[in-house]
Structure formats: C-alpha cells, structure tokens
Design a protein around this motif. Structure first.
Motif, PDB file in Angstrom:
ATOM      1  N   LEU A  80      23.133  -5.387 -35.245  1.00 29.66           N
ATOM      2  CA  LEU A  80      22.240  -6.536 -35.139  1.00 29.66           C
ATOM      3  C   LEU A  80      21.455  -6.510 -33.824  1.00 29.66           C
ATOM      4  O   LEU A  80      20.273  -6.881 -33.793  1.00 29.66           O
ATOM      5  N   VAL A  81      22.089  -6.057 -32.753  1.00 27.45           N
ATOM      6  CA  VAL A  81      21.384  -5.924 -31.472  1.00 27.45           C
ATOM      7  C   VAL A  81      20.261  -4.904 -31.596  1.00 27.45           C
ATOM      8  O   VAL A  81      19.136  -5.115 -31.116  1.00 27.45           O
ATOM      9  N   GLU A  82      20.531  -3.788 -32.251  1.00 29.17           N
ATOM     10  CA  GLU A  82      19.508  -2.755 -32.430  1.00 29.17           C
ATOM     11  C   GLU A  82      18.362  -3.262 -33.299  1.00 29.17           C
ATOM     12  O   GLU A  82      17.186  -2.977 -33.028  1.00 29.17           O
ATOM     13  N   LEU A  83      18.707  -4.031 -34.348  1.00 30.52           N
ATOM     14  CA  LEU A  83      17.663  -4.616 -35.189  1.00 30.52           C
ATOM     15  C   LEU A  83      16.810  -5.598 -34.390  1.00 30.52           C
ATOM     16  O   LEU A  83      15.589  -5.663 -34.559  1.00 30.52           O
ATOM     17  N   SER A  84      17.448  -6.360 -33.526  1.00 29.88           N
ATOM     18  CA  SER A  84      16.725  -7.319 -32.690  1.00 29.88           C
ATOM     19  C   SER A  84      15.778  -6.605 -31.734  1.00 29.88           C
ATOM     20  O   SER A  84      14.615  -7.026 -31.557  1.00 29.88           O
ATOM     21  N   GLN A  85      16.258  -5.535 -31.131  1.00 31.59           N
ATOM     22  CA  GLN A  85      15.406  -4.765 -30.217  1.00 31.59           C
ATOM     23  C   GLN A  85      14.211  -4.172 -30.947  1.00 31.59           C
ATOM     24  O   GLN A  85      13.086  -4.181 -30.440  1.00 31.59           O
ATOM     25  N   LYS A  86      14.440  -3.681 -32.150  1.00 33.12           N
ATOM     26  CA  LYS A  86      13.345  -3.092 -32.932  1.00 33.12           C
ATOM     27  C   LYS A  86      12.327  -4.152 -33.333  1.00 33.12           C
ATOM     28  O   LYS A  86      11.116  -3.919 -33.271  1.00 33.12           O
ATOM     29  N   ALA A  87      12.835  -5.344 -33.732  1.00 38.02           N
ATOM     30  CA  ALA A  87      11.936  -6.420 -34.149  1.00 38.02           C
ATOM     31  C   ALA A  87      11.083  -6.904 -32.980  1.00 38.02           C
ATOM     32  O   ALA A  87       9.889  -7.183 -33.138  1.00 38.02           O
ATOM     33  N   ARG A  88      11.657  -7.002 -31.783  1.00 36.58           N
ATOM     34  CA  ARG A  88      10.905  -7.446 -30.612  1.00 36.58           C
ATOM     35  C   ARG A  88       9.893  -6.386 -30.177  1.00 36.58           C
ATOM     36  O   ARG A  88       8.833  -6.705 -29.649  1.00 36.58           O
ATOM     37  N   ARG A  89      10.208  -5.136 -30.431  1.00 35.74           N
ATOM     38  CA  ARG A  89       9.342  -4.045 -30.001  1.00 35.74           C
ATOM     39  C   ARG A  89       8.201  -3.801 -30.991  1.00 35.74           C
ATOM     40  O   ARG A  89       7.065  -3.550 -30.595  1.00 35.74           O
ATOM     41  N   GLU A  90       8.512  -3.878 -32.304  1.00 37.05           N
ATOM     42  CA  GLU A  90       7.523  -3.491 -33.316  1.00 37.05           C
ATOM     43  C   GLU A  90       7.155  -4.607 -34.277  1.00 37.05           C
ATOM     44  O   GLU A  90       6.288  -4.421 -35.122  1.00 37.05           O
ATOM     45  N   GLY A  91       7.854  -5.749 -34.194  1.00 37.20           N
ATOM     46  CA  GLY A  91       7.565  -6.847 -35.099  1.00 37.20           C
ATOM     47  C   GLY A  91       8.556  -6.898 -36.255  1.00 37.20           C
ATOM     48  O   GLY A  91       9.219  -5.917 -36.582  1.00 37.20           O
ATOM     49  N   LEU A  92       8.645  -8.065 -36.891  1.00 36.96           N
ATOM     50  CA  LEU A  92       9.615  -8.260 -37.965  1.00 36.96           C
ATOM     51  C   LEU A  92       9.339  -7.361 -39.164  1.00 36.96           C
ATOM     52  O   LEU A  92      10.272  -6.920 -39.849  1.00 36.96           O
ATOM     53  N   LEU A  93       8.085  -7.077 -39.449  1.00 34.28           N
ATOM     54  CA  LEU A  93       7.764  -6.240 -40.598  1.00 34.28           C
ATOM     55  C   LEU A  93       8.307  -4.821 -40.449  1.00 34.28           C
ATOM     56  O   LEU A  93       8.510  -4.125 -41.441  1.00 34.28           O
ATOM     57  N   ALA A  94       8.571  -4.396 -39.215  1.00 39.17           N
ATOM     58  CA  ALA A  94       9.097  -3.048 -38.988  1.00 39.17           C
ATOM     59  C   ALA A  94      10.512  -2.901 -39.537  1.00 39.17           C
ATOM     60  O   ALA A  94      10.975  -1.782 -39.781  1.00 39.17           O
ATOM     61  N   LEU A  95      11.209  -4.018 -39.746  1.00 38.81           N
ATOM     62  CA  LEU A  95      12.575  -3.948 -40.263  1.00 38.81           C
ATOM     63  C   LEU A  95      12.616  -3.509 -41.725  1.00 38.81           C
ATOM     64  O   LEU A  95      13.630  -3.020 -42.201  1.00 38.81           O
ATOM     65  N   ALA A 229      13.976 -15.582 -34.856  1.00 36.79           N
ATOM     66  CA  ALA A 229      13.469 -16.456 -33.802  1.00 36.79           C
ATOM     67  C   ALA A 229      12.962 -15.684 -32.596  1.00 36.79           C
ATOM     68  O   ALA A 229      12.358 -16.280 -31.691  1.00 36.79           O
ATOM     69  N   GLY A 230      13.199 -14.369 -32.565  1.00 30.35           N
ATOM     70  CA  GLY A 230      12.728 -13.549 -31.456  1.00 30.35           C
ATOM     71  C   GLY A 230      13.526 -13.735 -30.179  1.00 30.35           C
ATOM     72  O   GLY A 230      12.998 -13.517 -29.081  1.00 30.35           O
ATOM     73  N   GLU A 231      14.780 -14.099 -30.300  1.00 29.24           N
ATOM     74  CA  GLU A 231      15.601 -14.303 -29.119  1.00 29.24           C
ATOM     75  C   GLU A 231      15.889 -12.981 -28.411  1.00 29.24           C
ATOM     76  O   GLU A 231      15.844 -11.912 -29.017  1.00 29.24           O
ATOM     77  N   ASN A 232      16.212 -13.109 -27.141  1.00 29.98           N
ATOM     78  CA  ASN A 232      16.590 -11.926 -26.371  1.00 29.98           C
ATOM     79  C   ASN A 232      17.839 -11.304 -26.991  1.00 29.98           C
ATOM     80  O   ASN A 232      18.816 -12.011 -27.277  1.00 29.98           O
ATOM     81  N   PRO A 233      17.833  -9.985 -27.233  1.00 31.67           N
ATOM     82  CA  PRO A 233      18.997  -9.325 -27.861  1.00 31.67           C
ATOM     83  C   PRO A 233      20.298  -9.573 -27.124  1.00 31.67           C
ATOM     84  O   PRO A 233      21.359  -9.671 -27.746  1.00 31.67           O
TER      85      PRO A 233
END
Length: 268
Positions: A80-95, A229-233
């Motif tokens: 989940l931390v890795e998914l959060s980092q990816k979403a903050r870096r590339e956006g939710l659609l990147a998931l 919500a884009g919270e800090n990982p």
C-alpha cells in the motif's frame, strides 16, 4: 498446511488411543449403532437449524483449516505504501496499469473504484458492505460447528438413555449387565469426543481466521482511501501500523531497518 491444526489432531487422537489401549479392550469402544445415534442425531438436528446452502458454504470453508493462503500484514502495508508513492508521483490513473499484478481481489476491486473516480464515502460504504456480508457468511459456518458442539453431547446422552432402557430390560440376566452398561456409555463418549475434539476447536479456529481476514480487509480500506486522498505515504504507513499488535510493530520496524522488501510486488 496449517501445522497447528494437524499437530492438535495428532496429539488428540494419540491421547484417546492411549487411553483406550491402556488396560482395556479397544473393541469395547466401538459401536456402530451408538455412533449412528450420536453423530446422525446431532447432524440431523443441526441440518434442521440451518439451510442446505449454509452447509454447501461450509464445505468450501473447511479446507482452509488445513491449507490457507496467509496474507502478511507487513507485506500488505509495504504494498500500500508503494501504491501511494506511485499515485503521488504519477497520479491515480497510473494504478490501473498494475492492477493485474495484485493477487488480492478485495484490494483490486477497491483500486478499481479509486481509478474510476468514485467518491470516498461510496467506496467505504461499498467495501464495508462486502466485508459485513463476508462476516455474516463466516458467522453461519461458525454457528454450525457451535450447534454441533451442543447437539453431539445431547444426542450422546439420548443414546445412553436408550442403552439404559435396554439394560433394565435385561436385568434378569446378570451376565449381560456389564456389556449393556458399557454400550450405553459409549454414546456419551462419542458425543464428548465429537464436541470437544472437533467441533469446539474448529469453531474457534474459524473465528480466529475470520477475525484475521476482517482485520486485513479493514487495513485495505484505510490504505486505499488514504491513497485516494493523496496523503503522505509515511502518514498512511503510521496509520496502518495501528492495526498491528505492539510485538508486530516491533517486528515490522526491525524488518524495515534491515532493508527487508517483504517480498512485496514492486510497482514500477
């Protein structure tokens, strides 16, 4: 393979066999009619109390007692931390591009709702509803074994009463009293064994498995909503660690400090 279940069964059976063979005749503990009364009667009463669909669902759950797919909460937090980092870096659609790499269907479904832009309240309600229904299904399976645990001793006593009635009818032949009394008590023996060695432990094990699965899924809900919500990982990681016991948190911190990857799926 769940070694605890296997080891418990082996120890229990060994203790019973030891008691049967120690200074006695093991054949005295065998009676097909007593087994039919105890097991058949207890099963019949339980079937009356539930539906056939409940028993079909039970047959799907029983293999988990011996072979279950464990999901490490440590690996889940890291994923989940890795998914959060990816979403903050590339956006939710990147998931969306990495959903096929996720084995957990519950997590995959939650991420699909996030990618589709569903409101957080709807996501929580939807996933919680699925979790509640799962808990109800698990509860029925647990209730079946609890009912069996109550019925088997009761039917064992019924079998004993049947045996005592036959015993009283043969009082004019003293040579048959001992054998008839032994046969009357066998049904109580069967009822106690079925209840205390099988049904009660299985109900407890299923309850433990259900509690653990619910805990994991609640962790998924919190993690996915945090990602949306884009919270800090790191804040999300701290929140997810509250699902762990103090001992588990210490193990988790040691693994993090040791650079463990938890063998989690890396989402690049």
């Amino acid at each position: 393979m769940d070694l605890a279940t296997l080891i418990g069964l082996i120890i229990g059976i060994a203790c019973i066999l030891w008691g049967m063979y120690d200074g006695g005749n093991p054949s005295a503990f065998w009676s097909l009619s007593s087994l039919a009364v105890t097991f058949g009667g207890g099963l019949a009463s339980t079937i009356i109390a539930f539906t056939l669909d409940d028993f079909r669902n039970l047959l799907k759950v029983l293999p988990k007692l011996f072979k279950r797919k464990e999901q490490s909460p440590y690996k889940l937090i890291q994923l989940l931390v890795e998914l959060s980092q990816k979403a903050r870096r590339e956006g939710l659609l990147a998931l969306e591009s990495n959903q096929e790499e996720i084995e957990d269907e519950y997590l995959k479904k939650a991420l699909e709702l996030v990618v589709d832009g569903v409101e957080p309240e709807i996501i929580r309600d939807s996933m919680q509803l699925e979790l509640d229904n799962m808990s109800i299904r698990h509860g029925k399976c647990i209730s079946i074994f609890k009912t069996l645990a109550a019925e088997f001793p009761a039917w064992g006593m019924i079998g004993t009463l049947l045996g005592l009635i036959n015993l009283l009818r043969s009082m004019d032949d003293p040579s048959q009293i001992g054998a008839a009394m032994s046969l009357a008590l066998v049904t109580t023996f069967y009822g106690s064994i079925l209840a205390n060695m099988i049904c009660v432990p299985v109900a407890t094990k299923l309850q433990e498995l259900s509690t653990e699965e619910i805990r994991i899924k609640e962790m998924i809900i919190e993690g996915v909503l945090s990602i949306q919500a884009g919270e800090n990982p790191r804040i999300m990681e701290h929140r997810l660690k509250t699902f762990l016991s103090p001992e588990q948190r210490e193990d988790y911190e040691r693994m993090i400090a040791g650079g463990s990857s938890f063998q989690a799926n890396r989402l690049q």
